[in-house]
Design a protein around this motif. Structure first.
Motif, PDB file in Angstrom:
ATOM      1  N   UNK A  33      -0.531  -5.135  21.551  1.00 28.30           N
ATOM      2  CA  UNK A  33       0.053  -6.286  21.162  1.00 28.30           C
ATOM      3  C   UNK A  33       1.552  -6.456  21.234  1.00 28.30           C
ATOM      4  N   UNK A  34       1.747  -6.654  22.597  1.00 25.26           N
ATOM      5  CA  UNK A  34       3.357  -6.710  23.102  1.00 25.26           C
ATOM      6  C   UNK A  34       3.355  -7.819  23.711  1.00 25.26           C
ATOM      7  N   UNK A  35       4.514  -8.473  23.662  1.00 25.34           N
ATOM      8  CA  UNK A  35       4.715  -9.626  24.514  1.00 25.34           C
ATOM      9  C   UNK A  35       4.583  -9.304  26.010  1.00 25.34           C
ATOM     10  N   UNK A 140     -13.997   2.588  12.302  1.00 26.11           N
ATOM     11  CA  UNK A 140     -13.949   2.543  10.758  1.00 26.11           C
ATOM     12  C   UNK A 140     -13.386   0.909  10.007  1.00 26.11           C
ATOM     13  N   UNK A 146      -8.638 -10.804  16.235  1.00 29.91           N
ATOM     14  CA  UNK A 146      -7.176 -10.283  15.824  1.00 29.91           C
ATOM     15  C   UNK A 146      -6.298 -10.124  17.095  1.00 29.91           C
TER      16      UNK A 146
ATOM     17  N   UNK B  73       1.563  -8.071  14.223  1.00 30.18           N
ATOM     18  CA  UNK B  73       1.696  -7.510  15.693  1.00 30.18           C
ATOM     19  C   UNK B  73       2.474  -8.558  16.153  1.00 30.18           C
ATOM     20  N   UNK B  74       2.902  -8.257  17.480  1.00 29.68           N
ATOM     21  CA  UNK B  74       3.639  -9.030  18.516  1.00 29.68           C
ATOM     22  C   UNK B  74       2.642  -9.378  19.568  1.00 29.68           C
ATOM     23  N   UNK B  75       3.101 -10.208  20.422  1.00 27.88           N
ATOM     24  CA  UNK B  75       2.128 -10.498  21.711  1.00 27.88           C
ATOM     25  C   UNK B  75       1.000 -10.981  21.463  1.00 27.88           C
ATOM     26  N   UNK B  76      -0.142 -10.508  21.812  1.00 30.72           N
ATOM     27  CA  UNK B  76      -1.623 -11.012  21.528  1.00 30.72           C
ATOM     28  C   UNK B  76      -1.896 -10.860  20.224  1.00 30.72           C
ATOM     29  N   UNK B  77      -1.159 -10.105  19.201  1.00 35.09           N
ATOM     30  CA  UNK B  77      -1.573 -10.019  17.920  1.00 35.09           C
ATOM     31  C   UNK B  77      -0.744 -10.779  16.858  1.00 35.09           C
ATOM     32  N   UNK B  79      -0.559 -13.796  15.984  1.00 32.88           N
ATOM     33  CA  UNK B  79      -1.107 -15.058  15.140  1.00 32.88           C
ATOM     34  C   UNK B  79      -1.700 -14.550  13.802  1.00 32.88           C
ATOM     35  N   UNK B  80      -1.557 -13.431  13.622  1.00 35.08           N
ATOM     36  CA  UNK B  80      -1.971 -12.699  12.393  1.00 35.08           C
ATOM     37  C   UNK B  80      -0.835 -12.286  11.307  1.00 35.08           C
ATOM     38  N   UNK B 117      -3.510 -10.091   7.384  1.00 35.94           N
ATOM     39  CA  UNK B 117      -4.274  -8.976   7.146  1.00 35.94           C
ATOM     40  C   UNK B 117      -3.375  -7.997   6.351  1.00 35.94           C
ATOM     41  N   UNK B 120      -3.075  -1.645   4.462  1.00 36.52           N
ATOM     42  CA  UNK B 120      -3.310  -0.301   3.739  1.00 36.52           C
ATOM     43  C   UNK B 120      -3.350  -0.790   2.344  1.00 36.52           C
ATOM     44  N   UNK B 140     -12.602  -5.385   5.803  1.00 31.92           N
ATOM     45  CA  UNK B 140     -13.068  -5.074   6.899  1.00 31.92           C
ATOM     46  C   UNK B 140     -12.838  -3.891   7.784  1.00 31.92           C
ATOM     47  N   UNK B 141     -12.311  -2.826   6.890  1.00 33.34           N
ATOM     48  CA  UNK B 141     -12.204  -1.620   7.188  1.00 33.34           C
ATOM     49  C   UNK B 141     -11.957  -0.676   6.041  1.00 33.34           C
ATOM     50  N   UNK B 142     -12.278   0.636   6.283  1.00 34.75           N
ATOM     51  CA  UNK B 142     -12.069   1.534   5.064  1.00 34.75           C
ATOM     52  C   UNK B 142     -11.638   2.833   5.815  1.00 34.75           C
ATOM     53  N   UNK B 143     -10.361   3.296   5.347  1.00 38.40           N
ATOM     54  CA  UNK B 143      -9.817   4.410   6.273  1.00 38.40           C
ATOM     55  C   UNK B 143     -10.021   5.520   5.086  1.00 38.40           C
ATOM     56  N   UNK B 159      -8.581  -2.039   4.833  1.00 41.76           N
ATOM     57  CA  UNK B 159      -8.016  -3.080   5.276  1.00 41.76           C
ATOM     58  C   UNK B 159      -8.603  -4.482   5.183  1.00 41.76           C
ATOM     59  N   UNK B 161      -8.849  -8.565   5.339  1.00 38.10           N
ATOM     60  CA  UNK B 161      -8.510  -9.921   5.991  1.00 38.10           C
ATOM     61  C   UNK B 161      -8.872 -11.102   5.494  1.00 38.10           C
TER      62      UNK B 161
END
Lengths: 164, 164
Positions: A33-35, A140, A146, B73-77, B79-80, B117, B120, B140-143, B159, B161
């Protein structure tokens, strides 16, 4: 053919070789997820953030992969490690990523981490998902849509964990 | 009693009031993966990281809560969205966190985010988990054992969302 690259801490003089690995992967925009238009300086700063231990994998005198190891969180979350791995475009399919992952699991244990977590494995990156599973990681969490994949559109990202 | 605090962007002059909220929460070490002995400067830098939009909730002239909003996140992520919320110790139980969350969902939509999202959420923080669920978030997740709780030992982190 499987290879057994030599893995060692990255030096400042490895920046050109590391960028040669990061650039095509970030430009493709399919796995991190980086430009996609990230600059060299920004990309290297991301990979080399303070608190990251950085490694390179060498094979036949060429750097064929790189990874970083860090604590995924601070305070009460500091016992869980996180890594990011990248293999050079011409060196895929011969075990470089697996060798780096195995090295990182040992390195993380040596540093006292008791688990490792990958926060954002792109679900469409099936080779990576399969590899991390075979290295003992379990899914998990699944983050719905996303990640905006440049060819596939919105895809899920996975959270994967294993104990050390 | 439910309250309807006024929520506004944080100013530099709010730092004292924000630190008064952050300090007891970070010192308790039960809800954020931040060192319990974090300094004021480090804590404010974490809350005010570049790329964070910061807000405060005011009620009767007092600052009773604060939250940040950022891209997770950046780039492809990119939008969250991601947020972190904190309510002043004397102001819990009267709807401040819910008001901040509802404000943040609107603020995130306005900025074009399509999901939010939480990376933690400490599973033992049951009030928070219940609140986020009631605000439309799904787990959506359990760490597993991802957080060392100062009283409870290793506990899971979640996690969560929701779409916007």
């Amino acid at each position: 053919m499987e290879t057994r690259p030599t893995i060692r801490p990255a030096a400042a003089t490895d920046d050109d070789a590391i960028w040669a690995i990061l650039e095509p992967t970030f430009r493709a925009g399919e796995t991190y997820p980086i430009p996609r238009d990230v600059s060299r300086a920004d990309a290297l700063a991301y990979w080399r953030t303070p608190g990251h231990a950085m490694f390179v994998a060498e094979d036949g005198g060429a750097i064929v992969g790189t990874y970083y190891l860090r604590a995924n969180n601070r305070g009460g979350g500091a016992h869980v490690a996180n890594c990011g791995y990248m293999t050079a475009p011409g060196a895929t399919g011969r075990g470089v990523a697996r060798a780096m992952c195995e090295h990182s699991l040992r390195a993380a244990r040596e540093r006292g981490f008791t688990a490792m977590q990958f926060n954002f494995v792109i679900a469409s990156n099936e080779r990576a998902v399969r590899l991390w599973r075979s290295c003992g990681f379990a899914i998990v969490g699944r983050l719905p849509q996303a990640f905006q994949h440049p060819r596939l559109g919105l895809v899920d990202a996975l959270v994967m964990v294993r104990a050390l």
